[in-house]
Design a protein around this motif. Structure first.
Motif, PDB file in Angstrom:
ATOM      1  N   GLN A 222       0.827  -1.201   0.000  1.00  0.00           N
ATOM      2  CA  GLN A 222       0.000   0.000   0.000  1.00  0.00           C
ATOM      3  C   GLN A 222       0.866   1.259   0.000  1.00  0.00           C
ATOM      4  N   THR A 223       0.476   2.241  -0.803  1.00  0.00           N
ATOM      5  CA  THR A 223       1.049   3.584  -0.761  1.00  0.00           C
ATOM      6  C   THR A 223      -0.117   4.559  -0.741  1.00  0.00           C
ATOM      7  N   GLU A 224       0.163   5.808  -0.376  1.00  0.00           N
ATOM      8  CA  GLU A 224      -0.879   6.839  -0.354  1.00  0.00           C
ATOM      9  C   GLU A 224      -0.339   8.107  -0.984  1.00  0.00           C
ATOM     10  N   SER A 225      -1.212   8.815  -1.678  1.00  0.00           N
ATOM     11  CA  SER A 225      -0.886  10.131  -2.227  1.00  0.00           C
ATOM     12  C   SER A 225      -2.003  11.085  -1.844  1.00  0.00           C
ATOM     13  N   SER A 226      -1.617  12.287  -1.413  1.00  0.00           N
ATOM     14  CA  SER A 226      -2.600  13.303  -1.040  1.00  0.00           C
ATOM     15  C   SER A 226      -1.941  14.668  -1.188  1.00  0.00           C
ATOM     16  N   GLU A 227      -2.653  15.698  -0.778  1.00  0.00           N
ATOM     17  CA  GLU A 227      -2.080  17.039  -0.823  1.00  0.00           C
ATOM     18  C   GLU A 227      -0.882  17.177   0.122  1.00  0.00           C
ATOM     19  N   PHE A 228      -0.712  16.212   1.033  1.00  0.00           N
ATOM     20  CA  PHE A 228       0.404  16.226   1.984  1.00  0.00           C
ATOM     21  C   PHE A 228       1.647  15.531   1.419  1.00  0.00           C
ATOM     22  N   GLY A 229       1.522  14.892   0.263  1.00  0.00           N
ATOM     23  CA  GLY A 229       2.649  14.212  -0.358  1.00  0.00           C
ATOM     24  C   GLY A 229       2.363  12.741  -0.604  1.00  0.00           C
ATOM     25  N   LYS A 230       3.431  11.983  -0.806  1.00  0.00           N
ATOM     26  CA  LYS A 230       3.328  10.543  -1.082  1.00  0.00           C
ATOM     27  C   LYS A 230       3.918   9.772   0.096  1.00  0.00           C
ATOM     28  N   PHE A 231       3.263   8.657   0.458  1.00  0.00           N
ATOM     29  CA  PHE A 231       3.660   7.870   1.616  1.00  0.00           C
ATOM     30  C   PHE A 231       3.804   6.397   1.242  1.00  0.00           C
ATOM     31  N   GLY A 232       4.783   5.758   1.818  1.00  0.00           N
ATOM     32  CA  GLY A 232       4.987   4.326   1.688  1.00  0.00           C
ATOM     33  C   GLY A 232       5.573   3.815   3.001  1.00  0.00           C
ATOM     34  N   TRP A 233       5.613   2.486   3.166  1.00  0.00           N
ATOM     35  CA  TRP A 233       6.054   1.922   4.432  1.00  0.00           C
ATOM     36  C   TRP A 233       6.947   0.713   4.221  1.00  0.00           C
ATOM     37  N   VAL A 234       7.890   0.544   5.151  1.00  0.00           N
ATOM     38  CA  VAL A 234       8.795  -0.593   5.166  1.00  0.00           C
ATOM     39  C   VAL A 234       8.904  -1.059   6.614  1.00  0.00           C
ATOM     40  N   ILE A 235       9.110  -2.357   6.802  1.00  0.00           N
ATOM     41  CA  ILE A 235       9.300  -2.930   8.136  1.00  0.00           C
ATOM     42  C   ILE A 235      10.786  -3.221   8.303  1.00  0.00           C
ATOM     43  N   ASP A 236      11.371  -2.726   9.406  1.00  0.00           N
ATOM     44  CA  ASP A 236      12.801  -2.983   9.623  1.00  0.00           C
ATOM     45  C   ASP A 236      13.000  -4.380  10.222  1.00  0.00           C
ATOM     46  N   PRO A 237      14.238  -4.848  10.347  1.00  0.00           N
ATOM     47  CA  PRO A 237      14.479  -6.209  10.835  1.00  0.00           C
ATOM     48  C   PRO A 237      13.969  -6.482  12.256  1.00  0.00           C
ATOM     49  N   ASP A 238      13.745  -5.419  13.066  1.00  0.00           N
ATOM     50  CA  ASP A 238      13.199  -5.605  14.410  1.00  0.00           C
ATOM     51  C   ASP A 238      11.680  -5.544  14.440  1.00  0.00           C
ATOM     52  N   GLY A 239      11.032  -5.417  13.288  1.00  0.00           N
ATOM     53  CA  GLY A 239       9.571  -5.382  13.226  1.00  0.00           C
ATOM     54  C   GLY A 239       8.973  -3.999  13.357  1.00  0.00           C
ATOM     55  N   ASN A 240       9.776  -2.952  13.306  1.00  0.00           N
ATOM     56  CA  ASN A 240       9.268  -1.583  13.391  1.00  0.00           C
ATOM     57  C   ASN A 240       8.783  -1.117  12.026  1.00  0.00           C
ATOM     58  N   LYS A 241       7.583  -0.570  11.989  1.00  0.00           N
ATOM     59  CA  LYS A 241       7.053   0.005  10.762  1.00  0.00           C
ATOM     60  C   LYS A 241       7.623   1.414  10.621  1.00  0.00           C
ATOM     61  N   LEU A 242       8.222   1.718   9.476  1.00  0.00           N
ATOM     62  CA  LEU A 242       8.776   3.025   9.183  1.00  0.00           C
ATOM     63  C   LEU A 242       7.981   3.646   8.052  1.00  0.00           C
ATOM     64  N   GLU A 243       7.624   4.901   8.204  1.00  0.00           N
ATOM     65  CA  GLU A 243       6.889   5.608   7.158  1.00  0.00           C
ATOM     66  C   GLU A 243       7.879   6.407   6.329  1.00  0.00           C
ATOM     67  N   LEU A 244       7.756   6.301   5.015  1.00  0.00           N
ATOM     68  CA  LEU A 244       8.593   7.049   4.082  1.00  0.00           C
ATOM     69  C   LEU A 244       7.712   8.086   3.413  1.00  0.00           C
ATOM     70  N   TRP A 245       8.138   9.341   3.438  1.00  0.00           N
ATOM     71  CA  TRP A 245       7.315  10.457   2.991  1.00  0.00           C
ATOM     72  C   TRP A 245       8.058  11.315   1.988  1.00  0.00           C
ATOM     73  N   GLU A 246       7.490  11.429   0.802  1.00  0.00           N
ATOM     74  CA  GLU A 246       7.993  12.366  -0.199  1.00  0.00           C
ATOM     75  C   GLU A 246       7.086  13.588  -0.149  1.00  0.00           C
ATOM     76  N   PRO A 247       7.581  14.700   0.399  1.00  0.00           N
ATOM     77  CA  PRO A 247       6.737  15.898   0.500  1.00  0.00           C
ATOM     78  C   PRO A 247       6.294  16.398  -0.864  1.00  0.00           C
ATOM     79  N   PRO A 248       5.233  17.193  -0.891  1.00  0.00           N
ATOM     80  CA  PRO A 248       4.813  17.792  -2.154  1.00  0.00           C
ATOM     81  C   PRO A 248       5.927  18.675  -2.720  1.00  0.00           C
ATOM     82  N   ALA A 249       5.921  18.874  -4.001  1.00  0.00           N
ATOM     83  CA  ALA A 249       6.935  19.714  -4.650  1.00  0.00           C
ATOM     84  C   ALA A 249       6.989  21.075  -3.962  1.00  0.00           C
ATOM     85  N   GLY A 250       8.191  21.546  -3.727  1.00  0.00           N
ATOM     86  CA  GLY A 250       8.392  22.845  -3.118  1.00  0.00           C
ATOM     87  C   GLY A 250       8.486  22.841  -1.602  1.00  0.00           C
ATOM     88  N   GLN A 251       8.321  21.681  -0.994  1.00  0.00           N
ATOM     89  CA  GLN A 251       8.434  21.618   0.475  1.00  0.00           C
ATOM     90  C   GLN A 251       9.690  20.933   0.888  1.00  0.00           C
TER      91      GLN A 251
END
Length: 126
Positions: free
Chosen positions: A97-126
């Protein structure tokens, strides 16, 4: 390829988010808003303006699933799609799953310890 370029936010669970926000407001001076979070603006001369979000969530939120930690760090990235593709090719556990909105684009990855990390590409110009 640039990967992580900064921390976009820190999110964590609380048994009583309103009480916890009040404590942070009173004792640490964090300007917690009505939506339960605070925005730290940063950047200066010769640096792009930006922000880091601090926010609490109810203990029963599913926002951090399938991660196993009571927190999630949001990392700013330069090119979300390229980074997700690279992580997949490196054998990382990337959520589909990924998400796109006026706040930017979001994706997620799980690290080896089971922590969910959010990856965020801000909207252009931010």
């Amino acid at each position: 390829m640039k990967r992580v370029t900064g921390i976009g936010g820190i999110f964590f669970k609380s048994k009583d988010p309103a009480r916890l926000c009040a404590w942070y407001r009173e004792h640490l001076g964090i300007d917690v808003t009505d939506w339960g979070g605070a925005i730290f603006q940063w950047g200066g001369e010769g640096s792009k303006a930006g922000m880091t979000i601090w926010s609490t969530f109810s203990q029963d939120t599913d926002k951090m699933l399938p991660g196993s930690a009571p927190f999630m760090i949001n990392y700013r990235v330069a090119d979300l799609d390229a980074l997700l593709a690279a992580l997949r090719s490196e054998g990382c556990q990337v959520l589909e799953q990924t998400e796109s909105s006026e706040f930017g684009k979001f994706g997620w990855v799980i690290d080896p310890d089971g922590n969910k990390l959010e990856l965020w590409e801000p909207p252009a110009g931010q």
